[in-house]
Design an enzyme around this catalytic site. Sequence first.
Site, PDB file in Angstrom:
ATOM      1  N   TYR A  30       8.769  31.062  54.720  1.00 16.27           N
ATOM      2  CA  TYR A  30       7.509  31.356  54.031  1.00 16.27           C
ATOM      3  C   TYR A  30       6.490  31.820  55.071  1.00 16.27           C
ATOM      4  CZ  TYR A  30       9.375  28.788  49.989  1.00 16.27           C
ATOM      5  OH  TYR A  30      10.136  28.340  48.922  1.00 16.27           O
TER       6      TYR A  30
ATOM      7  N   HIS B  40      18.591  26.765  51.710  1.00 18.98           N
ATOM      8  CA  HIS B  40      17.770  27.653  50.885  1.00 18.98           C
ATOM      9  C   HIS B  40      18.617  28.582  50.012  1.00 18.98           C
ATOM     10  CE1 HIS B  40      13.514  29.650  51.032  1.00 18.98           C
ATOM     11  NE2 HIS B  40      13.957  29.505  49.791  1.00 18.98           N
TER      12      HIS B  40
ATOM     13  N   ARG C 155       4.797  32.358  37.671  1.00 12.67           N
ATOM     14  CA  ARG C 155       4.093  33.199  38.639  1.00 12.67           C
ATOM     15  C   ARG C 155       2.776  33.705  38.044  1.00 12.67           C
ATOM     16  NH1 ARG C 155       8.253  33.486  42.378  1.00 12.67           N
ATOM     17  NH2 ARG C 155      10.341  33.581  41.483  1.00 12.67           N
TER      18      ARG C 155
END
Length: 332
Positions: A56, A126, A209
């Site tokens: 990130y 991940h 989102r």
Amino acid sequence: MLTRSLGPDGPTLPALGVGAMSFADFYGPVTTEGSHAILNAARDAGIVHVDTSNVYGMGLSEETIGSYLATCKGETPFHIATKAGICRDPETGARGFDNSPEHLEAELDKSLMRMGLDRVDLFYVHRRDQRHEIEAVTEFLATLIAKGKIASFGFSEIAPTSLRRAAAVHPVAAVQSEYSLQTRAPELGLIQACEALGTALVAFSPVGRALLSDTPPTPQRVAASVFLKDNPRFIPGALERNIAASQPLRDLARQEGVATASLAIAWVLAQSESIFAIPGTRSTAHFAELVAGARLNPAPDLLAEIGRRLPVGWCHGARYSAAQAIGPEDYC
């Protein structure tokens, strides 16, 4: 605040956490001060689970968490989760996956350094690297527990069959997957597998989102987002259709006197006692709406009405673009 056990014999935590992908630039510009404000708001609300990843912002999210923890005078007020397993080819920049023990432990060590920690509470793979059998990866993750570097582990975006294979080797604390009123695939086996195994399903993007909010993304916000600008649900045409299709949820929220994001969170958490939600936001006002959703106790008739207004399959466009879809395991 609703609380649940995060994994078999895991800690009892609030069902709402903080998705720290929003501490990087995926959804628009960020500041350290703004991200710290979200962490302050989380502490004030009694929310402790913070979810990040080494990729990130290529470490930015973890560095931001680390700079916040450095102000806590030796206290670690959060249950920290991070991830590794996504990598970039240093020459071509191509995205790939590496589940080798050497890569996972090296990336974990870097994450610990960025956050100033000796151990993380939850460490995810991940994305699965199909070159490595999940049983072998699970065995290695168990050694990280034995070394004291992690307290528990999980996997992100895996199939129910993969979860069962891993859990046969060692208890799996959590599986992370996108789940919301607009992304319903986990209902086709993943939620059921998590319930059967005592594994937490940690739902990311539970507010779609921002489509499931009172301020859905504008074309300008989409264009400024590294992730959204190429996502099929937010490209021109699909975005307008999805805003119109989700309007009945906003209408219902207005009738109920609550924020739309609050209803979206409440619905997700009501689907199973195994579910945690980790929405991300750069706004403390929006964060308050998310907290309010975790404190709602929606009646069955309200949940049914939400389902009628946004039935399965209402959303236009695929969840991911072709490039974004590389890595998550399909299972239905």
